[in-house]
Design a protein around this motif. Structure first.
Motif, PDB file in Angstrom:
ATOM      1  N   GLN A 107       9.008 -17.730 -10.464  1.00 10.89           N
ATOM      2  CA  GLN A 107       7.865 -17.698  -9.440  1.00 10.89           C
ATOM      3  C   GLN A 107       8.261 -16.755  -8.394  1.00 10.89           C
ATOM      4  O   GLN A 107       7.374 -15.808  -7.780  1.00 10.89           O
ATOM      5  N   ILE A 108       9.588 -16.960  -8.045  1.00 11.47           N
ATOM      6  CA  ILE A 108      10.021 -15.873  -6.789  1.00 11.47           C
ATOM      7  C   ILE A 108       9.811 -14.356  -7.187  1.00 11.47           C
ATOM      8  O   ILE A 108       9.233 -13.551  -6.436  1.00 11.47           O
ATOM      9  N   TYR A 109      10.279 -14.198  -8.492  1.00 17.71           N
ATOM     10  CA  TYR A 109      10.094 -12.731  -8.862  1.00 17.71           C
ATOM     11  C   TYR A 109       8.808 -12.210  -9.157  1.00 17.71           C
ATOM     12  O   TYR A 109       8.425 -11.443  -9.052  1.00 17.71           O
ATOM     13  N   GLU A 110       7.691 -13.419  -9.669  1.00 19.66           N
ATOM     14  CA  GLU A 110       6.466 -13.048  -9.703  1.00 19.66           C
ATOM     15  C   GLU A 110       5.813 -12.751  -8.530  1.00 19.66           C
ATOM     16  O   GLU A 110       5.016 -11.815  -8.450  1.00 19.66           O
ATOM     17  N   LEU A 111       6.139 -13.427  -7.394  1.00 22.85           N
ATOM     18  CA  LEU A 111       5.774 -13.332  -5.943  1.00 22.85           C
ATOM     19  C   LEU A 111       6.018 -11.794  -5.703  1.00 22.85           C
ATOM     20  O   LEU A 111       5.426 -11.023  -5.029  1.00 22.85           O
ATOM     21  N   LEU A 112       7.404 -11.331  -5.756  1.00 22.52           N
ATOM     22  CA  LEU A 112       7.972 -10.060  -5.573  1.00 22.52           C
ATOM     23  C   LEU A 112       7.131  -8.991  -6.093  1.00 22.52           C
ATOM     24  O   LEU A 112       6.761  -8.045  -5.575  1.00 22.52           O
ATOM     25  N   ASP A 113       6.593  -9.256  -7.504  1.00 20.01           N
ATOM     26  CA  ASP A 113       5.796  -8.300  -8.393  1.00 20.01           C
ATOM     27  C   ASP A 113       4.523  -8.176  -7.725  1.00 20.01           C
ATOM     28  O   ASP A 113       3.603  -7.353  -7.618  1.00 20.01           O
ATOM     29  N   LEU A 114       3.758  -9.384  -7.223  1.00 20.78           N
ATOM     30  CA  LEU A 114       2.363  -9.575  -6.700  1.00 20.78           C
ATOM     31  C   LEU A 114       2.447  -8.752  -5.290  1.00 20.78           C
ATOM     32  O   LEU A 114       1.681  -8.022  -5.065  1.00 20.78           O
ATOM     33  N   LEU A 115       3.557  -8.976  -4.645  1.00 31.02           N
ATOM     34  CA  LEU A 115       3.424  -8.015  -3.131  1.00 31.02           C
ATOM     35  C   LEU A 115       3.488  -6.497  -3.637  1.00 31.02           C
ATOM     36  O   LEU A 115       2.812  -5.898  -2.859  1.00 31.02           O
ATOM     37  N   GLY A 116       4.278  -6.078  -4.583  1.00 33.88           N
ATOM     38  CA  GLY A 116       4.417  -4.794  -4.879  1.00 33.88           C
ATOM     39  C   GLY A 116       2.913  -4.266  -5.292  1.00 33.88           C
ATOM     40  O   GLY A 116       2.486  -2.935  -5.145  1.00 33.88           O
ATOM     41  N   GLN A 117       2.488  -4.979  -6.240  1.00 32.08           N
ATOM     42  CA  GLN A 117       1.121  -4.657  -6.866  1.00 32.08           C
ATOM     43  C   GLN A 117      -0.347  -4.873  -5.652  1.00 32.08           C
ATOM     44  O   GLN A 117      -0.892  -3.647  -5.805  1.00 32.08           O
ATOM     45  N   HIS A 118      -0.239  -5.545  -5.009  1.00 31.64           N
ATOM     46  CA  HIS A 118      -1.386  -5.807  -4.021  1.00 31.64           C
ATOM     47  C   HIS A 118      -1.299  -5.436  -2.441  1.00 31.64           C
ATOM     48  O   HIS A 118      -2.381  -4.939  -2.157  1.00 31.64           O
ATOM     49  N   LEU A 119       0.200  -5.096  -2.199  1.00 33.28           N
ATOM     50  CA  LEU A 119       0.054  -4.650  -0.805  1.00 33.28           C
ATOM     51  C   LEU A 119       0.571  -2.994  -0.897  1.00 33.28           C
ATOM     52  O   LEU A 119       1.686  -2.931  -1.182  1.00 33.28           O
ATOM     53  N   PRO A 120      -0.068  -2.259  -0.308  1.00 32.99           N
ATOM     54  CA  PRO A 120       0.284  -0.872  -0.144  1.00 32.99           C
ATOM     55  C   PRO A 120       1.786  -0.825   0.875  1.00 32.99           C
ATOM     56  O   PRO A 120       1.862  -1.500   1.777  1.00 32.99           O
ATOM     57  N   GLY A 121       2.646  -0.250   0.197  1.00 33.48           N
ATOM     58  CA  GLY A 121       3.798   0.085   0.768  1.00 33.48           C
ATOM     59  C   GLY A 121       3.900   0.927   1.839  1.00 33.48           C
ATOM     60  O   GLY A 121       3.192   1.921   1.937  1.00 33.48           O
ATOM     61  N   ASP A 122       5.148   1.040   2.551  1.00 29.95           N
ATOM     62  CA  ASP A 122       5.412   2.152   3.406  1.00 29.95           C
ATOM     63  C   ASP A 122       6.834   2.784   3.025  1.00 29.95           C
ATOM     64  O   ASP A 122       7.688   2.089   3.538  1.00 29.95           O
ATOM     65  N   ASP A 123       6.812   3.775   2.431  1.00 28.21           N
ATOM     66  CA  ASP A 123       8.245   3.906   1.670  1.00 28.21           C
ATOM     67  C   ASP A 123       9.162   4.538   3.133  1.00 28.21           C
ATOM     68  O   ASP A 123      10.225   4.508   2.986  1.00 28.21           O
ATOM     69  N   THR A 124       8.432   5.292   4.048  1.00 25.33           N
ATOM     70  CA  THR A 124       9.325   5.626   5.229  1.00 25.33           C
ATOM     71  C   THR A 124       9.771   4.371   5.712  1.00 25.33           C
ATOM     72  O   THR A 124      10.943   4.482   6.188  1.00 25.33           O
ATOM     73  N   GLU A 125       9.041   3.404   5.866  1.00 24.15           N
ATOM     74  CA  GLU A 125       9.615   1.982   6.451  1.00 24.15           C
ATOM     75  C   GLU A 125      10.958   1.658   5.721  1.00 24.15           C
ATOM     76  O   GLU A 125      12.027   1.442   6.284  1.00 24.15           O
ATOM     77  N   GLN A 126      10.718   1.693   4.427  1.00 18.14           N
ATOM     78  CA  GLN A 126      11.824   1.197   3.529  1.00 18.14           C
ATOM     79  C   GLN A 126      13.088   2.010   3.609  1.00 18.14           C
ATOM     80  O   GLN A 126      14.241   1.685   3.821  1.00 18.14           O
ATOM     81  N   GLU A 127      12.853   3.293   3.555  1.00 13.56           N
ATOM     82  CA  GLU A 127      13.914   4.256   3.727  1.00 13.56           C
ATOM     83  C   GLU A 127      14.643   4.013   5.052  1.00 13.56           C
ATOM     84  O   GLU A 127      15.864   4.175   4.987  1.00 13.56           O
ATOM     85  N   GLN A 128      13.831   3.874   6.128  1.00 11.22           N
ATOM     86  CA  GLN A 128      14.608   3.695   7.397  1.00 11.22           C
ATOM     87  C   GLN A 128      15.313   2.549   7.293  1.00 11.22           C
ATOM     88  O   GLN A 128      16.640   2.482   8.126  1.00 11.22           O
ATOM     89  N   GLU A 129      15.067   1.247   6.995  1.00 10.37           N
ATOM     90  CA  GLU A 129      15.538   0.034   6.948  1.00 10.37           C
ATOM     91  C   GLU A 129      16.830   0.363   6.153  1.00 10.37           C
ATOM     92  O   GLU A 129      17.911  -0.162   6.476  1.00 10.37           O
ATOM     93  N   GLU A 130      17.011   1.111   4.886  1.00 13.39           N
ATOM     94  CA  GLU A 130      17.870   1.059   4.075  1.00 13.39           C
ATOM     95  C   GLU A 130      19.078   2.068   4.888  1.00 13.39           C
ATOM     96  O   GLU A 130      20.131   1.908   4.740  1.00 13.39           O
TER      97      GLU A 130
END
Length: 140
Positions: A107-130
């Motif tokens: 279920q945790i991994y299903e939730l991760l998939d749902l988050l990726g499918q339903h919420l638009p991401g911010d690639d620059t935000e993720q790159e900055q965090e990395e």
């Protein structure tokens, strides 16, 4: 957008952004009361416009909330998912109270998939965090 109970509502980052933008544009009837918070509003808007919530919409949020229904999460947990957009199983476990008892690993991994499918991401935000994480590792 309308907040029904101003003093007790939990707002998503998207709702805060929309509300502050309305105030800034003068669509709020109490604009004179808000002149003292103009700087704070401006700073918050600048921050939120550079996050993933700027890409959300009422339709996206509604679809996401419907997709979360089978998981029996609290309103606060759903709001945290929406605002924080966890990207790892550990982040989900930190958001969901007693996650070990309430969610299976699948279920945790299903939730991760749902988050990726339903919420638009911010690639620059993720790159900055990395990049920040790499700097912390390099300093150690």
């Amino acid at each position: 957008m309308e907040v029904k109970k101003e003093k007790s509502a939990m707002l998503s980052n998207y709702e805060v952004l929309a509300l502050l933008q309305d105030i800034q544009k003068g669509h709020n009837k109490q604009k004179k009361m808000h002149t003292n918070i103009a700087t704070v509003s401006y700073e918050i808007i600048q921050h939120l416009e550079n996050t993933a919530c700027a890409k959300q919409s009422p339709e996206v949020i509604s679809n996401f909330m419907k997709a979360l229904e089978p998981y029996k999460l609290t309103k606060a947990e759903k709001l945290q998912f929406l605002n924080l957009r966890p990207r790892t199983a550990v982040e989900i476990q930190l958001i969901v109270e007693e996650s070990e008892e309430r969610l299976t690993e699948d279920q945790i991994y299903e939730l991760l998939d749902l988050l990726g499918q339903h919420l638009p991401g911010d690639d620059t935000e993720q790159e900055q965090e990395e990049m920040e994480e790499e700097e912390i590792v390099d300093q150690e």
